[in-house]
Design an enzyme around this catalytic site. Structure first.
Site, PDB file in Angstrom:
ATOM      1  N   ASN A   1       0.822  -1.217   0.000  1.00  0.00           N
ATOM      2  CA  ASN A   1       0.000   0.000   0.000  1.00  0.00           C
ATOM      3  C   ASN A   1       0.857   1.269   0.000  1.00  0.00           C
ATOM      4  OD1 ASN A   1      -2.034  -1.822   0.098  1.00  0.00           O
ATOM      5  ND2 ASN A   1      -2.634  -1.395   2.229  1.00  0.00           N
TER       6      ASN A   1
ATOM      7  N   THR B   1     -14.498  38.547 -31.780  1.00  0.00           N
ATOM      8  CA  THR B   1     -15.362  38.066 -30.703  1.00  0.00           C
ATOM      9  C   THR B   1     -16.543  37.442 -31.431  1.00  0.00           C
ATOM     10  OG1 THR B   1     -16.542  40.157 -30.594  1.00  0.00           O
ATOM     11  CG2 THR B   1     -14.685  39.915 -29.083  1.00  0.00           C
ATOM     12  N   HIS B   2     -17.079  36.377 -30.868  1.00  0.00           N
ATOM     13  CA  HIS B   2     -18.139  35.598 -31.547  1.00  0.00           C
ATOM     14  C   HIS B   2     -17.673  35.084 -32.912  1.00  0.00           C
ATOM     15  CE1 HIS B   2     -20.966  37.626 -28.675  1.00  0.00           C
ATOM     16  NE2 HIS B   2     -20.125  38.619 -28.867  1.00  0.00           N
TER      17      HIS B   2
ATOM     18  N   SER C   1      -4.737  13.854 -48.796  1.00  0.00           N
ATOM     19  CA  SER C   1      -5.961  13.067 -48.939  1.00  0.00           C
ATOM     20  C   SER C   1      -5.711  11.985 -49.965  1.00  0.00           C
ATOM     21  CB  SER C   1      -7.104  13.969 -49.398  1.00  0.00           C
ATOM     22  OG  SER C   1      -8.096  13.205 -50.042  1.00  0.00           O
TER      23      SER C   1
ATOM     24  N   LYS D   1      -5.485  18.441 -51.476  1.00  0.00           N
ATOM     25  CA  LYS D   1      -5.689  18.655 -50.043  1.00  0.00           C
ATOM     26  C   LYS D   1      -4.402  18.618 -49.230  1.00  0.00           C
ATOM     27  CE  LYS D   1      -9.285  17.884 -47.923  1.00  0.00           C
ATOM     28  NZ  LYS D   1     -10.380  18.499 -47.228  1.00  0.00           N
TER      29      LYS D   1
ATOM     30  N   ASN E   1      -4.199  18.602 -45.145  1.00  0.00           N
ATOM     31  CA  ASN E   1      -5.092  18.625 -43.979  1.00  0.00           C
ATOM     32  C   ASN E   1      -4.333  18.863 -42.671  1.00  0.00           C
ATOM     33  OD1 ASN E   1      -7.398  18.109 -45.525  1.00  0.00           O
ATOM     34  ND2 ASN E   1      -7.039  15.904 -45.458  1.00  0.00           N
TER      35      ASN E   1
ATOM     36  N   GLU F   1      -6.411  18.842 -35.655  1.00  0.00           N
ATOM     37  CA  GLU F   1      -7.730  18.249 -35.377  1.00  0.00           C
ATOM     38  C   GLU F   1      -7.638  17.246 -34.237  1.00  0.00           C
ATOM     39  OE1 GLU F   1      -9.844  17.287 -39.316  1.00  0.00           O
ATOM     40  OE2 GLU F   1      -7.777  17.722 -39.858  1.00  0.00           O
TER      41      GLU F   1
ATOM     42  N   GLN G   1      -6.414   0.605  -7.429  1.00  0.00           N
ATOM     43  CA  GLN G   1      -5.584   0.060  -8.496  1.00  0.00           C
ATOM     44  C   GLN G   1      -6.046   0.596  -9.857  1.00  0.00           C
ATOM     45  OE1 GLN G   1      -3.960  -4.056  -8.373  1.00  0.00           O
ATOM     46  NE2 GLN G   1      -5.398  -4.465 -10.022  1.00  0.00           N
TER      47      GLN G   1
HETATM   48  N1  ARG Z   1      -1.418  -3.516  -7.360  1.00  0.00           N
HETATM   49  C1  ARG Z   1      -1.907  -2.819  -6.219  1.00  0.00           C
HETATM   50  C2  ARG Z   1      -2.410  -1.427  -6.619  1.00  0.00           C
HETATM   51  O1  ARG Z   1      -2.050  -0.979  -7.636  1.00  0.00           O
HETATM   52  C3  ARG Z   1      -0.840  -2.692  -5.185  1.00  0.00           C
HETATM   53  C4  ARG Z   1      -1.361  -2.556  -3.798  1.00  0.00           C
HETATM   54  C5  ARG Z   1      -2.023  -3.798  -3.363  1.00  0.00           C
HETATM   55  N2  ARG Z   1      -2.411  -3.712  -2.019  1.00  0.00           N
HETATM   56  C6  ARG Z   1      -3.251  -4.602  -1.447  1.00  0.00           C
HETATM   57  N3  ARG Z   1      -3.548  -4.401  -0.212  1.00  0.00           N
HETATM   58  N4  ARG Z   1      -3.759  -5.576  -2.119  1.00  0.00           N
HETATM   59  O2  ARG Z   1      -3.173  -0.790  -5.923  1.00  0.00           O
END
Ligand code: ARG
Length: 455
Positions: free
Chosen positions: A107, A152-153, A274, A280, A282, A287, A319
């Site tokens: 985490n 403008t516009h 084109s 052409k 382009n 775009e 994730q």
């Molecule tokens: N692959 C996970 C993500 O991108 C990594 C963290 C996973 N943590 C967990 N508690 N399963 O979030």
């Protein structure tokens, strides 16, 4: 990785929905940098032996070179980049690989990796914006006093200078750079060491890992550290506004390069032909740039939607943050480069600009202002008199300066021959000397300032 708790492996469908290695392999370099900093810190605090840390740090470099050299075998069963790297470490150094995950979690690991990744893209985007500003500045300098219609516009409003128009975009992109820089400041705190969500009982040194990874400080709250994706949302929001600016400039280029306007000619390098119409040329890049905001804004909305309503701390929903940001960053960087190339190469058609500047009664406001200044009329009356003169000229199929003095005096007797001085577009722009105005002297002063700022 969690075999102790489980008797059976995951269903193939479970694996397919769960795995992120298909995309988060783009975090490899950041993941390895984070792990190397973590290993060094674990050794410095006595949590890991120096020899284990040295072996891990060395092996992490090996893994990095394998990945960069395309020699790494990613495995979906190993779910994500973090576990893919760790598994390979195990093959390379054996037992110490299992000690690297002490006092951290995926985490805080993924939050750290992702911040590092976004930080690097912000730096690239800032370079991209500066390159585009330089291209716009070169255009501004070449045609600082070329007169063109201001709209403008999308209706002819008043004459402006080409340099002034180019500098308007320099200002817009400067604000984009400012937003990216602001986002970078808030991003630059380190989540590593927050562990799963609560911190850790090991005596880690979060200042050290933060410093090693170029962060200003560790994040102060471990729950916030693993659950925050504001930095990604800020990047996406800044990217979306920048892409909106690219889109507006792109639209002007599409209009300007048409046969009806002919204000600019795009280079062959930045246009397409084109397959059926041989004549052409382009403006495809313009775009596409007009459209690209859709992707970036889509990514922004998607990530807001992912984050909305998530309770603290980490949820697997998060994730879903990465692919959106990856695509938006790629799109922004390519878009900035394409626009810089297009602007650098394009040729402004001075005669067409100046011819258009004089059309559409563009100096009617100058005439009204003159009536106020020279004849003492209240502006509202001057506006009315000028409107009558425009109607007269329109009826005769001529421009304001083509009316005779007698015709004008028939509309208002206070008009004198001096009025013809203000009806020319050159005099019109030269008179707009208020700060921020379109007068060539003002434009040149701004160009000088921007040259200094952009170096
Ligand atoms: N692959 C996970 C993500 O991108 C990594 C963290 C996973 N943590 C967990 N508690 N399963 O979030």
């Amino acid at each position: 990785m969690w075999g102790g708790r489980f008797a059976a492996g995951p269903d193939a469908i479970m694996e397919a929905i769960n795995a992120s290695i298909g995309f988060d392999r783009r975090l490899a370099a950041q993941d390895i940098a984070g792990s190397r900093a973590h290993a060094a810190m674990l050794a410095a605090t006595g949590i890991l032996s120096d020899s284990d840390a040295a072996a891990l740090r060395e092996a992490l470099l090996t893994v990095l070179s394998e990945i960069e050299g395309g020699r790494f075998e990613f495995s979906t069963a190993l779910e994500d980049i973090h576990m893919n790297v760790e598994a390979r470490l195990k093959e390379l150094v054996g037992e110490p690989a299992g000690r690297l995950h002490t006092a951290r979690s995926r985490n805080d690991q993924v939050a750290t990796d992702f911040r590092l990744w976004v930080r690097a893209r912000i730096d690239e985007a800032l370079d991209g914006v500066a390159a585009l500003q330089r291209a716009l500045l070169a255009q501004a300098e070449a045609g600082a006093d070329w007169v063109m219609p201001g709209f403008t516009h999308l209706q002819t409003a008043q004459p402006v200078t080409w340099g002034h128009h180019m500098l308007a975009y320099v200002e817009m992109f400067a604000r984009d750079a400012g937003r990216l820089r602001d986002a970078r400041v808030r991003l630059n705190e380190c989540p590593l060491g927050a562990a799963a969500l609560a911190g850790t009982s090991f005596p880690i040194d979060r200042e050290m890992t933060a410093r090693e990874l170029g962060f200003d400080r560790p994040m102060a709250n471990s729950l916030d550290a693993v659950s925050d994706r504001d930095f990604a949302l800020e990047f996406l929001s800044a990217a979306a506004i920048c892409a909106m600016h690219l889109s507006r400039l792109a639209e002007e280029i599409v209009i300007w390069s048409s046969a009806q306007f002919r204000f600019v000619t795009l280079s062959d390098r930045f246009s397409t032909g084109s397959s059926i119409m041989p004549q052409k040329k382009n403006p495809d890049a313009a775009e596409l740039l007009r459209a690209k905001l859709g992707r970036i804004l889509g990514a922004t909305v998607a990530l807001f939607t992912v984050m909305k309503g998530l309770p603290l701390a980490y949820s697997k929903d998060m994730q879903e943050d990465k692919e959106q940001v990856f695509d938006a960053a790629d799109t922004l960087l390519l878009g900035l480069a394409a626009m810089a190339g297009m602007v650098r190469d394009m040729t402004a058609n001075r005669p067409a600009l100046e011819a258009a500047a004089a059309a559409g009664f563009s100096t009617a406001t100058d005439l009204a202002d003159w009536l106020v200044r020279a004849a003492g009329l209240p502006f509202r009356d001057a506006h009315h008199v000028t409107g009558s003169l425009v109607r007269l000229a329109e009826g005769k199929g001529c421009d304001l300066p083509d009316l005779s003095l007698e015709e004008m005096r028939a509309v208002h007797p206070a008009i004198t021959a001096e009025v013809f001085d203000v009806l020319g577009v050159r005099n019109s722009v030269a008179s707009r000397t208020s700060f921020g105005g379109t007068a060539p002297e003002r434009v040149r002063a701004q160009i000088a300032l921007w040259k200094e700022r952009l170096g």
